[in-house]
Design an enzyme around this catalytic site. Structure first.
Site, short mmCIF file in Angstrom:
data_model
loop_
_atom_site.label_atom_id
_atom_site.label_comp_id
_atom_site.label_asym_id
_atom_site.label_seq_id
_atom_site.Cartn_x
_atom_site.Cartn_y
_atom_site.Cartn_z
CG LEU A 1 -63.01 -17.59 -0.12
CD1 LEU A 1 -62.62 -18.34 1.15
CD2 LEU A 1 -63.29 -18.62 -1.21
CG HIS B 1 -52.65 -30.78 -14.78
ND1 HIS B 1 -52.15 -30.93 -13.51
CD2 HIS B 1 -51.61 -30.99 -15.63
CE1 HIS B 1 -50.85 -31.20 -13.58
NE2 HIS B 1 -50.50 -31.25 -14.86
CG ASP C 1 -48.21 -33.42 -5.39
OD1 ASP C 1 -48.16 -33.42 -6.64
OD2 ASP C 1 -47.31 -33.89 -4.68
C1 FPP Z 1 -49.51 -31.07 -9.04
O1 FPP Z 1 -49.76 -32.36 -9.53
C2 FPP Z 1 -50.42 -30.11 -9.64
C3 FPP Z 1 -50.07 -29.06 -10.41
C4 FPP Z 1 -48.68 -28.71 -10.72
C5 FPP Z 1 -51.09 -28.18 -11.01
C6 FPP Z 1 -52.23 -27.85 -10.10
C7 FPP Z 1 -53.27 -27.21 -10.91
C8 FPP Z 1 -54.57 -27.54 -10.88
C9 FPP Z 1 -55.18 -28.54 -9.97
C10 FPP Z 1 -55.48 -26.79 -11.72
C11 FPP Z 1 -55.91 -25.63 -10.87
C12 FPP Z 1 -56.98 -24.95 -11.48
C13 FPP Z 1 -57.57 -23.90 -10.91
C14 FPP Z 1 -58.64 -23.25 -11.67
C15 FPP Z 1 -57.16 -23.39 -9.59
P1 FPP Z 1 -48.60 -33.11 -10.32
O2 FPP Z 1 -48.79 -32.86 -11.77
O3 FPP Z 1 -47.28 -32.71 -9.75
O4 FPP Z 1 -48.92 -34.62 -9.96
P2 FPP Z 1 -47.87 -35.79 -9.82
O5 FPP Z 1 -46.99 -35.44 -8.64
O6 FPP Z 1 -48.75 -36.97 -9.53
O7 FPP Z 1 -47.13 -35.90 -11.11
#
Ligand code: FPP
Length: 233
Positions: free
Chosen positions: A127, A33, A16
Site C-alpha cells: 500500500l 485529534h 473531519d
Molecule cells: C479535522 O477535524 C481534522 C484535522 C484538521 C486533523 C486531522 C488529523 C488527524 C485525524 C490525525 C491524523 C494522524 C495521522 C497519524 C494520520 P476538525 O478539527 O476540523 O473538526 P471540527 O470540524 O469538528 O472542528
C-alpha cells in the site's frame, strides 16, 4: 446486477469532525485529534487487508495554520509522535509512506522524520500511504507551475503536468470520503479528483469504523463510472 465488491485502487479521505467529537464530550479539541489518529491507524491497516493500493489522508491543510497556535502545535506534536511510534508497524505491513504538501513551514524535526520514513519505506509496495501535511491543492498547483517554468519543457500536457504534482507516485483517487457531514473539498487534491467518486457521511472521524469504510466501498462498487463517455445499458 451483482453485488460484486469493487476495490478502488486509490482512496482519499478528508478526516473531519475531531473537534466536534471532543466538544460533545467536554474534552479539549486535541483529544479529538488523538482519537482520530487511532482511527486513521486502524483504517490504514484495514485498507491493506482489503487490497487497496493507495490511500491518501488529509492530516493538515495550508488553511489549518489559521487555528489557535496551541492546536497547531499539538497537531504537529501528535503527527511527529505518531509517526515515530508507528513507523515500524507501517514497515511490517509493507506500506510505502509518502508525504504531500509543503515542507518549508513545518517543524524541522518532523521534516527530517518524514524524509527518513520515505527513504526507509521506499521498497514497500503493498500500500502507498500518502499523508497530506501542510497541503493545499492551489498551493500544490502553483508550486508545480513555478517548477515547470524553470524546467521549461518542450511539451506540456496533462500527463507531463501531473508529474510535477505531489501525488506523482499514485494514480488519481477513485473514491474520496469526507466525514462529519460537510460536503465540500476544502482545497484537497484539486487536480487529481477530476473523475473521483465522492462519499459523504455524517459520522465524525473519531467514530469512523471499518464497517463504515466497507459501506463506502460497497456504495462505490455500485457507481457507474463514465469518465465523460456514453455507457450502453
Ligand atoms: C479535522 O477535524 C481534522 C484535522 C484538521 C486533523 C486531522 C488529523 C488527524 C485525524 C490525525 C491524523 C494522524 C495521522 C497519524 C494520520 P476538525 O478539527 O476540523 O473538526 P471540527 O470540524 O469538528 O472542528
Amino acid at each position: 446486477m451483482t453485488d460484486e465488491l469493487k476495490i478502488p485502487s486509490h482512496v482519499a479521505i478528508i478526516m473531519d469532525g475531531n473537534g466536534r467529537w471532543a466538544r460533545r464530550r467536554g474534552l479539549p479539541r486535541v483529544m479529538g485529534h488523538y482519537q482520530g489518529a487511532q482511527v486513521a491507524e486502524d483504517i490504514v491497516e484495514y485498507a491493506t487487508e482489503l487490497g487497496i493500493r493507495h490511500l491518501t489522508l488529509y492530516a493538515f491543510s495550508t488553511e489549518n495554520w489559521n487555528r489557535p497556535k496551541e492546536e497547531v502545535e499539538a497537531l504537529f506534536k501528535l503527527l511527529e509522535d505518531y509517526l515515530r511510534n508507528k513507523k515500524q508497524k507501517l514497515y511490517d505491513l509493507k506500506i510505502r509512506v509518502r508525504f504531500i504538501g509543503r515542507r518549508d513551514r513545518i517543524p524541522k524535526t518532523l521534516v527530517e522524520l518524514m524524509k527518513q520514513i520515505e527513504e526507509e519505506s521506499k521498497h514497500f509496495n503493498r500500500l502507498t500511504l500518502n499523508l497530506a501535511i501542510d497541503y493545499g491543492g492551489r498551493d500544490e498547483i502553483l508550486r508545480a507551475v513555478r517548477k515547470l517554468l524553470k524546467d521549461n519543457p518542450k511539451v506540456i500536457n496533462e500527463e507531463t503536468f501531473s508529474q510535477y504534482l505531489d501525488l506523482s507516485c499514485s494514480p488519481d483517487p477513485d473514491l474520496l470520503i469526507r466525514t462529519a457531514g460537510e460536503k465540500r473539498i476544502s482545497n484537497f487534491l484539486l487536480w487529481n479528483i477530476a473523475y473521483t467518486e465522492f462519499y459523504f457521511t455524517d459520522t465524525l472521524w473519531p467514530d469512523f469504523t471499518r464497517e463504515e469504510f466497507l459501506k463506502a466501498i460497497k456504495d462505490f462498487s455500485k457507481r457507474k463510472r463514465k469518465f465523460g463517455r456514453v455507457i450502453d445499458e
